[in-house]
Design an enzyme around this catalytic site. Structure first.
Site, PDB file in Angstrom:
ATOM      1  N   GLY A 211     -89.488 119.547 -47.967  1.00  0.00           N
ATOM      2  CA  GLY A 211     -90.090 118.932 -49.145  1.00  0.00           C
ATOM      3  C   GLY A 211     -91.540 119.346 -49.275  1.00  0.00           C
ATOM      4  O   GLY A 211     -92.425 118.527 -49.483  1.00  0.00           O
ATOM      5  N   HIS A 212     -91.763 120.640 -49.108  1.00  0.00           N
ATOM      6  CA  HIS A 212     -93.126 121.179 -49.231  1.00  0.00           C
ATOM      7  C   HIS A 212     -93.063 122.699 -49.335  1.00  0.00           C
ATOM      8  O   HIS A 212     -91.992 123.304 -49.156  1.00  0.00           O
ATOM      9  CB  HIS A 212     -93.989 120.754 -48.033  1.00  0.00           C
ATOM     10  CG  HIS A 212     -93.389 121.036 -46.703  1.00  0.00           C
ATOM     11  ND1 HIS A 212     -93.263 122.296 -46.193  1.00  0.00           N
ATOM     12  CD2 HIS A 212     -92.847 120.212 -45.771  1.00  0.00           C
ATOM     13  CE1 HIS A 212     -92.690 122.233 -45.015  1.00  0.00           C
ATOM     14  NE2 HIS A 212     -92.411 120.975 -44.725  1.00  0.00           N
TER      15      HIS A 212
END
Ligand code: TYD
Length: 146
Positions: A60-61
């Protein structure tokens, strides 16, 4: 048919599977990974994810400078990749295959099988300022680069 520059040169296509040597043996198989030979960078750091509870996701990055290769050492999981324009999903379930992810790709690891282990080979030491953890900031940074 007209193909736009973005479609011709999709950054998402730089995310690719690397197949490592596999020495098959009735006593058990062996795979080895050599920095700068099988991996297109010098490996500075190795980390792994394990004991992932069912239904959880990791990642998630995106990273500014970091390149990575992700290997499913055991079990399976899916990697959702997003270059800000195009998306694709890669399923990893073989310990002799790695997924190369270059810089500036948003990634999420999902659908971990029970007991799976994800090993990550990284081109840089851990640096918290190398992360985009906010998707909108990631998109804005890509636009600034255009
Ligand atoms: P993070 O990179 O967000 O994990 P993932 O992408 O796998 O979901 O890291 C989670 C936490 O661990 C965060 O607080 C930073 C820390 N961390 C380190 O200290 N060193 C490392 O090498 C890594 C990968 C994470």
């Amino acid at each position: 048919m007209y193909i736009s520059e973005k479609e011709c040169n999709m950054r998402i296509d730089e995310c690719r599977i690397i197949q490592f040597p596999k020495i098959t043996d009735p006593r058990g198989n062996l795979t080895f990974v050599e920095s700068q030979r099988h991996i297109p960078f010098t490996i500075k750091r190795v980390y792994y994810l394990y004991d992932v509870p069912g239904g959880e996701s990791r990642g998630g990055h995106a990273h500014k400078s970091l390149q990575q290769v992700i290997i499913a050492m055991s079990g399976s999981f899916d990697v959702l990749l997003d270059d800000g324009v195009n998306k694709k999903t890669v399923s990893l379930n073989r310990s002799y295959m790695g997924l190369f992810i270059p810089t500036m790709i948003w990634r999420e690891l999902v659908n971990f099988s029970s007991g799976s282990v994800s090993m990550v080979l990284a081109s840089e030491y851990y640096e918290k300022d190398d992360y985009y953890r906010d998707y909108n900031e990631f998109i804005a940074a890509l636009k600034r680069k255009e």
